[in-house]
Write a protein that holds these residues in place. Structure first.
Motif, PDB file in Angstrom:
ATOM      1  N   THR A  53      56.005  13.041  27.625  1.00 30.63           N
ATOM      2  CA  THR A  53      54.719  12.720  27.004  1.00 30.63           C
ATOM      3  C   THR A  53      54.908  12.235  25.571  1.00 30.63           C
ATOM      4  O   THR A  53      55.927  12.498  24.924  1.00 30.63           O
ATOM      5  CB  THR A  53      53.791  13.948  26.982  1.00 30.63           C
ATOM      6  N   GLU A  54      53.891  11.564  25.081  1.00 31.87           N
ATOM      7  CA  GLU A  54      53.911  11.064  23.702  1.00 31.87           C
ATOM      8  C   GLU A  54      53.944  12.215  22.699  1.00 31.87           C
ATOM      9  O   GLU A  54      54.652  12.154  21.689  1.00 31.87           O
ATOM     10  CB  GLU A  54      52.669  10.195  23.469  1.00 31.87           C
ATOM     11  N   LEU A  55      53.183  13.267  22.978  1.00 27.17           N
ATOM     12  CA  LEU A  55      53.152  14.411  22.062  1.00 27.17           C
ATOM     13  C   LEU A  55      54.520  15.083  21.974  1.00 27.17           C
ATOM     14  O   LEU A  55      54.962  15.478  20.890  1.00 27.17           O
ATOM     15  CB  LEU A  55      52.096  15.429  22.516  1.00 27.17           C
ATOM     16  N   HIS A  56      55.188  15.213  23.095  1.00 23.34           N
ATOM     17  CA  HIS A  56      56.511  15.837  23.096  1.00 23.34           C
ATOM     18  C   HIS A  56      57.495  15.034  22.244  1.00 23.34           C
ATOM     19  O   HIS A  56      58.357  15.605  21.558  1.00 23.34           O
ATOM     20  CB  HIS A  56      57.039  15.948  24.526  1.00 23.34           C
ATOM     21  N   ALA A  57      57.358  13.726  22.266  1.00 18.80           N
ATOM     22  CA  ALA A  57      58.277  12.857  21.533  1.00 18.80           C
ATOM     23  C   ALA A  57      58.002  12.848  20.032  1.00 18.80           C
ATOM     24  O   ALA A  57      58.884  12.492  19.242  1.00 18.80           O
ATOM     25  CB  ALA A  57      58.184  11.433  22.079  1.00 18.80           C
ATOM     26  N   ASN A  58      56.802  13.263  19.632  1.00 20.10           N
ATOM     27  CA  ASN A  58      56.421  13.120  18.224  1.00 20.10           C
ATOM     28  C   ASN A  58      56.108  14.419  17.492  1.00 20.10           C
ATOM     29  O   ASN A  58      55.955  14.403  16.266  1.00 20.10           O
ATOM     30  CB  ASN A  58      55.191  12.209  18.123  1.00 20.10           C
ATOM     31  N   VAL A  59      55.996  15.523  18.209  1.00 16.59           N
ATOM     32  CA  VAL A  59      55.568  16.780  17.579  1.00 16.59           C
ATOM     33  C   VAL A  59      56.598  17.880  17.818  1.00 16.59           C
ATOM     34  O   VAL A  59      57.076  18.072  18.936  1.00 16.59           O
ATOM     35  CB  VAL A  59      54.198  17.231  18.134  1.00 16.59           C
ATOM     36  N   GLY A  60      56.933  18.598  16.747  1.00 11.88           N
ATOM     37  CA  GLY A  60      57.769  19.789  16.855  1.00 11.88           C
ATOM     38  C   GLY A  60      56.951  21.008  16.473  1.00 11.88           C
ATOM     39  O   GLY A  60      55.994  20.904  15.700  1.00 11.88           O
ATOM     40  N   TRP A  61      57.310  22.163  17.002  1.00 11.92           N
ATOM     41  CA  TRP A  61      56.525  23.365  16.699  1.00 11.92           C
ATOM     42  C   TRP A  61      57.383  24.613  16.856  1.00 11.92           C
ATOM     43  O   TRP A  61      58.434  24.598  17.495  1.00 11.92           O
ATOM     44  CB  TRP A  61      55.293  23.467  17.596  1.00 11.92           C
ATOM     45  N   ALA A  62      56.920  25.693  16.260  1.00  8.24           N
ATOM     46  CA  ALA A  62      57.590  26.989  16.386  1.00  8.24           C
ATOM     47  C   ALA A  62      56.573  28.071  16.052  1.00  8.24           C
ATOM     48  O   ALA A  62      55.574  27.814  15.371  1.00  8.24           O
ATOM     49  CB  ALA A  62      58.790  27.087  15.447  1.00  8.24           C
TER      50      ALA A  62
END
Length: 255
Positions: free
Chosen positions: A44-53
Motif C-alpha cells: 500500500t501507499e501508506l506502508h511505503a510512506n509512513v513509519g510508526w512505533a
C-alpha cells in the motif's frame, strides 16, 4: 497507556488527511483499525510512506512509578509520558531518520513541554500544542496507532483473565466517562480492588477504594516493641551475639 509516534517525508503529510486521518477520537474503532491495517500492508501507499512505533505502559508500570516510596520520589504520570515520547523519538533518530520537525500533543503545559523537547532535540524544530492530532496529520497517525494498540492489548488482557469470555466495556478510561466509572464500580473486589488492568495510582480508583472497599489496618511493628533486625544481629555483647550461640571459632593458639 500507549504512546505512539509516526513519521513521513514532509511533502507526504498533506496526503494523510486525504487518506482519512483525523482526530482519532472522532473516528470509530473500526476506522482506526482499518487505517492501521493499511499502514501495515506491504503493497500500500501508506506502508511505503509512513513509519510508526508505540510504547506500551501497563497500569502496573505506571502505578509502580507514581507510588514509589517518599525517600525515592514519585515518578509522576506527566514525567512518564514525557520520557516515553522522548525515548520513541530517540529510537527513530537511531535508525538514521532525518527528522526536521516534531509535532507533539501536549501533556501538561505546552510551552514547558516544548522547551523540554527542544533542549533534548536541538537540531529539530519542535511544536507542542493542545489537540495536535486534529491539527497535524502525522500526530493523528501516531494517535491512531496508539489507540488501536491499546484496544488490542486490553482485549487480549481480558481474554487471558477470563479464559476467552466477553470483553467488558471499559470506556475511554477518562474519569468523566460514565462507562469507565460503571466498569470500575461493577468489577471492584472489596478487598483486592481490581486486576492488573487498573491503575491504583489514579485518584478515581483511590476514591472508590476509600468509599466502598474493606478498611485495612496495617499495624506498625515498632509499636509492639520489635526493634530493628539489624540491631539484633550485631549486639555489643558477644554473649548475646547470634554468631556465638553455638560457640566461638578456635584461635591459632588454641589449635
Amino acid at each position: 497507556m500507549v504512546y505512539g509516534i509516526a513519521y513521513c517525508v514532509s511533502d507526504y503529510e498533506k496526503s494523510l488527511s486525504k487518506k482519512g486521518f483525523d482526530d482519532s477520537k472522532k473516528l470509530t474503532a473500526e476506522v482506526r483499525s482499518d487505517l492501521l491495517q493499511e499502514i501495515c500492508t506491504s503493497d500500500t501507499e501508506l506502508h511505503a510512506n509512513v513509519g510508526w512505533a508505540v510504547r506500551v505502559m501497563s497500569a502496573r508500570d505506571i502505578s509502580s512509578g507514581m507510588l514509589r516510596p517518599a525517600g525515592v520520589g514519585a515518578y509522576n504520570l506527566n514525567a512518564q509520558a514525557h520520557d516515553a515520547t522522548m525515548n520513541l523519538i530517540d529510537e527513530v533518530l537511531k535508525k538514521g531518520i532525518n527528522v526536521k520537525e516534531i509535532f507533539v500533543d501536549t501533556v501538561g503545559t505546552a510551552t514547558t513541554y516544548q522547551a523540554k523537547l527542544q533542549r533534548r532535540f536541538p537540531t529539530t524544530k519542535v511544536t507542542v500544542s493542545k489537540k495536535a492530532d486534529s491539527l497535524y496529520p502525522s500526530v493523528s497517525v501516531a494517535s491512531i496507532c496508539a489507540k488501536v494498540t491499546r484496544d488490542f492489548a486490553l482485549k487480549e488482557s481480558f481474554n487471558l483473565a477470563s479464559g476467552g469470555g466477553e470483553v467488558p466495556n471499559t470506556g475511554s478510561g477518562y474519569p468523566g466517562d460514565p462507562k469507565s466509572v460503571a466498569y470500575l464500580k461493577g468489577s471492584m473486589d472489596t478487598l483486592f480492588g481490581w486486576g492488573c488492568e487498573t491503575r491504583f495510582s489514579w485518584s478515581t480508583t483511590a476514591e472508590l477504594l476509600k468509599k466502598d472497599a474493606e478498611a485495612v489496618d496495617w499495624p506498625d511493628n515498632d509499636d509492639e516493641g520489635n526493634g530493628d533486625i539489624g540491631a539484633f544481629m550485631s549486639t555489643s555483647s558477644a554473649g548475646n551475639d547470634v554468631r556465638y550461640w553455638f560457640g566461638k571459632p578456635a584461635t591459632a593458639a588454641e589449635l
